[in-house]
Design a protein around this motif. Sequence first.
Motif, mmCIF file in Angstrom:
data_model
loop_
_atom_site.group_PDB
_atom_site.id
_atom_site.type_symbol
_atom_site.label_atom_id
_atom_site.label_comp_id
_atom_site.label_asym_id
_atom_site.label_seq_id
_atom_site.Cartn_x
_atom_site.Cartn_y
_atom_site.Cartn_z
ATOM 1 N N SER A 187 -13.908 -2.320 1.836
ATOM 2 C CA SER A 187 -14.246 -3.413 0.922
ATOM 3 C C SER A 187 -13.317 -3.388 -0.290
ATOM 4 O O SER A 187 -12.848 -4.433 -0.759
ATOM 5 C CB SER A 187 -15.708 -3.290 0.481
ATOM 6 O OG SER A 187 -16.060 -4.347 -0.382
ATOM 7 N N TYR A 188 -13.044 -2.185 -0.770
ATOM 8 C CA TYR A 188 -12.105 -2.046 -1.888
ATOM 9 C C TYR A 188 -10.707 -2.472 -1.470
ATOM 10 O O TYR A 188 -9.997 -3.148 -2.221
ATOM 11 C CB TYR A 188 -12.090 -0.598 -2.367
ATOM 12 C CG TYR A 188 -11.062 -0.329 -3.441
ATOM 13 C CD1 TYR A 188 -11.343 -0.603 -4.773
ATOM 14 C CD2 TYR A 188 -9.810 0.192 -3.114
ATOM 15 C CE1 TYR A 188 -10.392 -0.368 -5.770
ATOM 16 C CE2 TYR A 188 -8.864 0.422 -4.089
ATOM 17 C CZ TYR A 188 -9.158 0.149 -5.417
ATOM 18 O OH TYR A 188 -8.209 0.370 -6.386
ATOM 19 N N ALA A 189 -10.290 -2.098 -0.255
ATOM 20 C CA ALA A 189 -8.943 -2.424 0.217
ATOM 21 C C ALA A 189 -8.729 -3.930 0.299
ATOM 22 O O ALA A 189 -7.675 -4.443 -0.098
ATOM 23 C CB ALA A 189 -8.699 -1.776 1.583
ATOM 24 N N MET A 203 -6.632 5.603 -0.974
ATOM 25 C CA MET A 203 -6.741 5.964 -2.390
ATOM 26 C C MET A 203 -8.193 5.929 -2.861
ATOM 27 O O MET A 203 -8.615 6.755 -3.672
ATOM 28 C CB MET A 203 -5.869 5.036 -3.232
ATOM 29 C CG MET A 203 -4.380 5.318 -3.088
ATOM 30 S SD MET A 203 -3.347 4.419 -4.269
ATOM 31 C CE MET A 203 -3.419 2.769 -3.577
ATOM 32 N N TYR A 204 -8.964 4.970 -2.350
ATOM 33 C CA TYR A 204 -10.380 4.907 -2.715
ATOM 34 C C TYR A 204 -11.114 6.137 -2.205
ATOM 35 O O TYR A 204 -11.898 6.762 -2.928
ATOM 36 C CB TYR A 204 -11.005 3.636 -2.145
ATOM 37 C CG TYR A 204 -12.412 3.380 -2.633
ATOM 38 C CD1 TYR A 204 -12.637 2.673 -3.811
ATOM 39 C CD2 TYR A 204 -13.518 3.851 -1.920
ATOM 40 C CE1 TYR A 204 -13.929 2.433 -4.268
ATOM 41 C CE2 TYR A 204 -14.809 3.621 -2.376
ATOM 42 C CZ TYR A 204 -15.007 2.906 -3.540
ATOM 43 O OH TYR A 204 -16.293 2.682 -4.004
ATOM 44 N N TRP A 258 -6.261 -9.489 -4.517
ATOM 45 C CA TRP A 258 -5.817 -9.511 -5.907
ATOM 46 C C TRP A 258 -4.308 -9.286 -6.022
ATOM 47 O O TRP A 258 -3.649 -9.859 -6.897
ATOM 48 C CB TRP A 258 -6.565 -8.469 -6.727
ATOM 49 C CG TRP A 258 -7.858 -8.980 -7.287
ATOM 50 C CD1 TRP A 258 -9.123 -8.649 -6.908
ATOM 51 C CD2 TRP A 258 -8.008 -9.933 -8.349
ATOM 52 N NE1 TRP A 258 -10.049 -9.331 -7.641
ATOM 53 C CE2 TRP A 258 -9.392 -10.127 -8.545
ATOM 54 C CE3 TRP A 258 -7.107 -10.627 -9.162
ATOM 55 C CZ2 TRP A 258 -9.903 -10.994 -9.515
ATOM 56 C CZ3 TRP A 258 -7.614 -11.495 -10.131
ATOM 57 C CH2 TRP A 258 -8.980 -11.679 -10.296
ATOM 58 N N SER A 259 -3.750 -8.475 -5.132
ATOM 59 C CA SER A 259 -2.299 -8.266 -5.139
ATOM 60 C C SER A 259 -1.574 -9.550 -4.760
ATOM 61 O O SER A 259 -0.525 -9.879 -5.332
ATOM 62 C CB SER A 259 -1.918 -7.144 -4.167
ATOM 63 O OG SER A 259 -2.467 -5.916 -4.583
ATOM 64 N N LEU A 260 -2.129 -10.297 -3.799
ATOM 65 C CA LEU A 260 -1.549 -11.584 -3.425
ATOM 66 C C LEU A 260 -1.579 -12.544 -4.610
ATOM 67 O O LEU A 260 -0.593 -13.246 -4.883
ATOM 68 C CB LEU A 260 -2.318 -12.172 -2.242
ATOM 69 C CG LEU A 260 -1.858 -13.561 -1.760
ATOM 70 C CD1 LEU A 260 -0.406 -13.507 -1.283
ATOM 71 C CD2 LEU A 260 -2.777 -14.057 -0.642
ATOM 72 N N PHE A 311 -0.396 -1.170 6.445
ATOM 73 C CA PHE A 311 -0.221 0.055 5.676
ATOM 74 C C PHE A 311 -0.593 -0.133 4.214
ATOM 75 O O PHE A 311 -1.084 0.795 3.573
ATOM 76 C CB PHE A 311 1.214 0.573 5.804
ATOM 77 C CG PHE A 311 1.421 1.460 6.991
ATOM 78 C CD1 PHE A 311 0.781 2.684 7.079
ATOM 79 C CD2 PHE A 311 2.223 1.068 8.046
ATOM 80 C CE1 PHE A 311 0.953 3.505 8.177
ATOM 81 C CE2 PHE A 311 2.400 1.880 9.151
ATOM 82 C CZ PHE A 311 1.760 3.100 9.215
ATOM 83 N N TYR A 312 -0.374 -1.333 3.679
ATOM 84 C CA TYR A 312 -0.776 -1.571 2.287
ATOM 85 C C TYR A 312 -2.299 -1.483 2.160
ATOM 86 O O TYR A 312 -2.820 -0.789 1.281
ATOM 87 C CB TYR A 312 -0.293 -2.933 1.801
ATOM 88 C CG TYR A 312 -0.741 -3.213 0.375
ATOM 89 C CD1 TYR A 312 -0.102 -2.609 -0.695
ATOM 90 C CD2 TYR A 312 -1.834 -4.036 0.125
ATOM 91 C CE1 TYR A 312 -0.533 -2.824 -1.997
ATOM 92 C CE2 TYR A 312 -2.269 -4.262 -1.174
ATOM 93 C CZ TYR A 312 -1.611 -3.650 -2.228
ATOM 94 O OH TYR A 312 -2.052 -3.864 -3.509
#
Length: 376
Positions: free
Chosen positions: A150-152, A124-125, A158-160, A116-117
Amino acid sequence: MHEPIPMPAAAPPAHPVAFTGQRPVFRRLVTRGALLELLTLGFYRFWLATDIRRHLWSHTAVDGDAAEYIGRAKELLIGFLVALAILLPVYLAYFLLGIEAERLQSFASIPLFLFFYLFSQFAMYRARRYRLTRTVWRGLRFSMGGSGWSYAWRAGLWSLATILTLGLALPWRQAALERYKLRHTAYGSLEGRFDGTGGSLFKRGWWLWLLLPTGVLLVPLPFLVAAYKAIEWRWWVGGIRFGAVRFESSLAKGALVGIFWKVVGWYVLLGVALGAWGGAVLFAALSLVDLPAGDERFAAVAQHPFLLLGTVVGYLLMAVAMGIVVRLYLNRDVWAKVAGTTTVHNLWVADDIVGQGDQVDALGEGLTDGLDIGGL
């Protein structure tokens, strides 16, 4: 090879962005819309979102030319219905898994959260892509390509990194994601890019990164959030490029503090009002139950239709009021502050360009709505 764009003999003046929307007009718009949302069980939100965007876009002008939002509420509704067809099987599968075995449900919770993340980042993209293709200025649309997946994946990795570095990687995450979005964005034939860097964002707000892990309990949180958002907005605006057209922001660090504290004040006031409403409803329910004090009377009051109806009405009114506060302060007032402190340089470059790109469907908007992560 592209031929270099000839520069004018004298440097042209910069053009400030002007926001001309009247606050009372917007307040009436969102109040009426929130009440219609309540009466239509939430379905009016597609029309309300469209009206809000049309108001904000049409009252934001550069060099006397205002933007135009050409999206339609019907597109948002269709996108939401398609998104439900995608999301409902996932929710249903997890629900059935939970019925089958609590242990399996617990095991599946982590991959479900990760799915879901990543799916929310994809949504959102795609939602941003929809909004850009419905935004027109001087008769030309913006466009956006790139891959939502690709954005996801970039957002997930990056969140990790941000989690592993206790938040220190956040500025570089923001810069990397903005570069990807702007690299695939264009205004007509002017290709976009983002020149902001993670290092420059970190330098502007380094003290916030020191305070967040150590001083949240010592410094009021709204100050930190407001200061960070102001820094981030100024950094983001200053990094936007479309060809030789560049943007600059003079938004002060404390420009949003008053707005955020007003929101906090309204939330406190609404919480007190809800408590008073609940007390009045409970007192009225007690007066309607003619039983001696004890467990039997308590059970009768708890199940009384008047108490249940009054509680539901109170929470619905609370939700309506909070929606009005968020849209008025965090959407309209922040928009007005940011727009009013933005300047556009080299606007003459946009005088002789051609349109390109196609409109896209509203699936991304529907997915963000279904995941409750929608925005302007």
